[in-house]
Motif scaffolding. Structure first.
Motif, PDB file in Angstrom:
ATOM      1  N   UNK A   1      62.074 111.057   8.647  1.00  0.00           N
ATOM      2  CA  UNK A   1      62.483 110.667  10.038  1.00  0.00           C
ATOM      3  C   UNK A   1      62.705 111.881  10.658  1.00  0.00           C
ATOM      4  N   UNK A   2      63.207 112.826  10.130  1.00  0.00           N
ATOM      5  CA  UNK A   2      63.384 114.088  10.804  1.00  0.00           C
ATOM      6  C   UNK A   2      62.255 114.972  11.089  1.00  0.00           C
ATOM      7  N   UNK A   3      61.158 114.770  10.096  1.00  0.00           N
ATOM      8  CA  UNK A   3      59.693 115.469  10.603  1.00  0.00           C
ATOM      9  C   UNK A   3      59.112 114.708  11.758  1.00  0.00           C
ATOM     10  N   UNK A   4      59.372 113.181  11.700  1.00  0.00           N
ATOM     11  CA  UNK A   4      58.911 112.641  13.001  1.00  0.00           C
ATOM     12  C   UNK A   4      59.578 112.873  14.495  1.00  0.00           C
ATOM     13  N   UNK A   5      61.089 112.952  14.124  1.00  0.00           N
ATOM     14  CA  UNK A   5      61.675 113.467  15.566  1.00  0.00           C
ATOM     15  C   UNK A   5      61.341 114.944  15.748  1.00  0.00           C
ATOM     16  N   UNK A   6      60.968 115.729  14.952  1.00  0.00           N
ATOM     17  CA  UNK A   6      60.480 117.137  15.368  1.00  0.00           C
ATOM     18  C   UNK A   6      58.986 117.159  15.998  1.00  0.00           C
ATOM     19  N   UNK A   7      58.087 116.428  15.220  1.00  0.00           N
ATOM     20  CA  UNK A   7      56.832 116.170  15.687  1.00  0.00           C
ATOM     21  C   UNK A   7      56.579 115.606  16.770  1.00  0.00           C
ATOM     22  N   UNK A   8      57.665 114.601  17.390  1.00  0.00           N
ATOM     23  CA  UNK A   8      57.368 113.855  18.516  1.00  0.00           C
ATOM     24  C   UNK A   8      58.094 114.764  19.576  1.00  0.00           C
ATOM     25  N   UNK A   9      58.696 115.768  19.202  1.00  0.00           N
ATOM     26  CA  UNK A   9      59.335 116.586  20.088  1.00  0.00           C
ATOM     27  C   UNK A   9      60.622 116.301  20.676  1.00  0.00           C
ATOM     28  N   UNK A  10      61.331 115.481  19.962  1.00  0.00           N
ATOM     29  CA  UNK A  10      62.530 114.680  20.275  1.00  0.00           C
ATOM     30  C   UNK A  10      63.611 115.827  19.667  1.00  0.00           C
ATOM     31  N   UNK A  11      63.440 116.646  18.696  1.00  0.00           N
ATOM     32  CA  UNK A  11      64.196 117.931  18.205  1.00  0.00           C
ATOM     33  C   UNK A  11      63.491 118.768  18.134  1.00  0.00           C
ATOM     34  N   UNK A  12      63.895 120.061  18.934  1.00  0.00           N
ATOM     35  CA  UNK A  12      62.977 121.148  18.861  1.00  0.00           C
ATOM     36  C   UNK A  12      63.076 122.050  17.557  1.00  0.00           C
ATOM     37  N   UNK A  13      61.727 122.395  17.221  1.00  0.00           N
ATOM     38  CA  UNK A  13      61.734 123.423  16.133  1.00  0.00           C
ATOM     39  C   UNK A  13      61.411 124.670  16.559  1.00  0.00           C
ATOM     40  N   UNK A  14      62.122 125.798  16.067  1.00  0.00           N
ATOM     41  CA  UNK A  14      61.738 127.346  16.526  1.00  0.00           C
ATOM     42  C   UNK A  14      61.388 127.947  15.002  1.00  0.00           C
ATOM     43  N   UNK A  15      60.209 128.749  15.026  1.00  0.00           N
ATOM     44  CA  UNK A  15      60.237 129.525  13.984  1.00  0.00           C
ATOM     45  C   UNK A  15      61.007 130.840  14.176  1.00  0.00           C
TER      46      UNK A  15
END
Length: 374
Positions: free
Chosen positions: A135-149
């Motif tokens: 679920x968390x991976x989906x939210x990130x990969x759909x752009x709902x939650x932003x991920x920053x390296x």
């Protein structure tokens, strides 16, 4: 963990990293308290973080190995914050290019110590855990939650006194100051110390510095809620402000709809806090947020209406008597005026205002005077 503190960098996009969201701290809270209480406390911390900032910064480990985030999942966190998918105020940061790669790396790392129940290297994780990870991976990969390296030269902040005297203390401190991975750091601590209480204390010392370093390299504010052993070391480089005592209980006790309305209602006060940090600006923000929850109830409206009718009748009676008894007129007129003033006095707002004057002795707000190097 460090005391309730927020350290603000002028170069930040108004986002905050909360120390108590560390996965080890989440685990300890759920182990020590009823799960409903632990969830309410952590939700209150997230709500305060969102109130003083626009966004909440989380490390990938806080989410993937955090009891709170794994119990609630992304949809549950949205509900607790009174947010929406279009306005989800979370940003996840990690050392890997994607969150999915970060999860794979942790699962393959023999030194990584999981805080989640029944998750161990070499064993398949329970379905409930893998489903929430997805679920968390989906939210990130759909752009709902932003991920920053994470970028930039990361280093543990200097200046924190080593908290324990023991044989080989200097060597262990020197080794830990060069260790930037949590798994490797904890393995080093476990190999150097035998007592679990000693290990726990050194792990806590290293972990606070590690999170502090992440907040610096990402340009995020720093917020924590527990009593600190060493809050004074940051005072020299930061502006110190104490959070109002009632803020935490307010954030924990109100519903998500009230929290959402309070956040929308305090845009100007939040901007003023970031533009010119001060105790006054924080009190103004807190007051405006708490006023949202002061909506009148049916009983309150009826009581207030009855009181005002009574006061009006008393004033009319007093004036009639005053007209008949000339000598008493000045006294009665003054009394009537006093009653009228008291009937319109904002006692509820004044109570909220006065309650914000009392600081939480366990809470500190530290606002950085220095720019983040990124």
């Amino acid at each position: 963990m460090a005391s309730t503190a927020i350290r603000r960098s002028p170069n930040t996009a108004h986002r905050v990293l909360i120390a108590e969201m560390d996965s080890i701290a989440q685990r300890a809270r759920y182990d020590a308290k009823d799960h409903h209480v632990a969830t309410a406390e952590l939700s209150g911390m997230l709500r305060i973080g969102r109130l003083v900032s626009e966004h909440i910064l989380l490390t990938d480990v806080m989410v993937l190995d955090g009891c709170y985030f794994m119990r609630l999942g992304p949809e549950g966190v949205i509900r607790e914050l009174g947010a929406t998918e279009a306005q989800f105020p979370l940003t996840i940061t990690g050392p890997y290019p994607t969150l999915r790669e970060g999860l794979r790396a942790r699962l393959a790392n023999a030194d990584f110590v999981w805080s989640l129940d029944n998750v161990h290297r070499g064993h398949e994780a329970p379905a409930s855990v893998t489903n929430t990870w997805q679920q968390w991976l989906d939210y990130v990969e759909r752009g709902i939650v932003r991920y920053e390296q994470q970028t930039g030269q990361f280093a543990l902040p200097a200046g924190a006194d080593y908290p324990l005297e023991h044989e080989g203390a200097e060597e262990l401190q020197a080794a830990l100051e060069q260790t930037l991975g949590r798994g490797a750091a904890f393995a080093t601590i476990n190999g150097a110390l035998e007592g679990e209480s000693e290990r726990e204390r050194i792990r806590g010392w290293w972990n606070v510095r590690y999170l502090d370093g992440i907040s610096r390299v990402t340009g995020a504010d720093w917020l924590s809620f527990e009593p600190a052993d060493e809050p004074s070391r940051r005072v020299g480089e930061n502006e110190l402000i104490r959070l109002p005592e009632r803020l935490r209980s307010w954030a924990e006790s109100n519903g998500s709809a009230t929290i959402s309305l309070a956040w929308d209602h305090t845009v100007k006060q939040r901007a003023a806090l970031h533009k010119k940090p001060s105790q006054t600006a924080l009190r103004a923000l807190t007051f405006s947020a708490m006023q949202v929850s002061q909506a009148p109830t049916r009983t309150g409206v009826l009581t207030d209406a009855a009181l005002k009718v009574f006061i009006a009748l008393a004033v009319i009676t007093a004036e009639i008597i005053g007209l008949q008894i000339t000598d008493a007129l000045p006294f009665l007129s003054a009394s009537a005026l006093t009653i009228l003033v008291l009937s319109t006095f904002p006692f509820g707002s004044l109570s909220t205002l006065l309650s914000n004057l009392k600081p939480d002795r366990h809470s500190l707000l530290l606002l950085s005077r220095n720019k983040a190097d990124h």
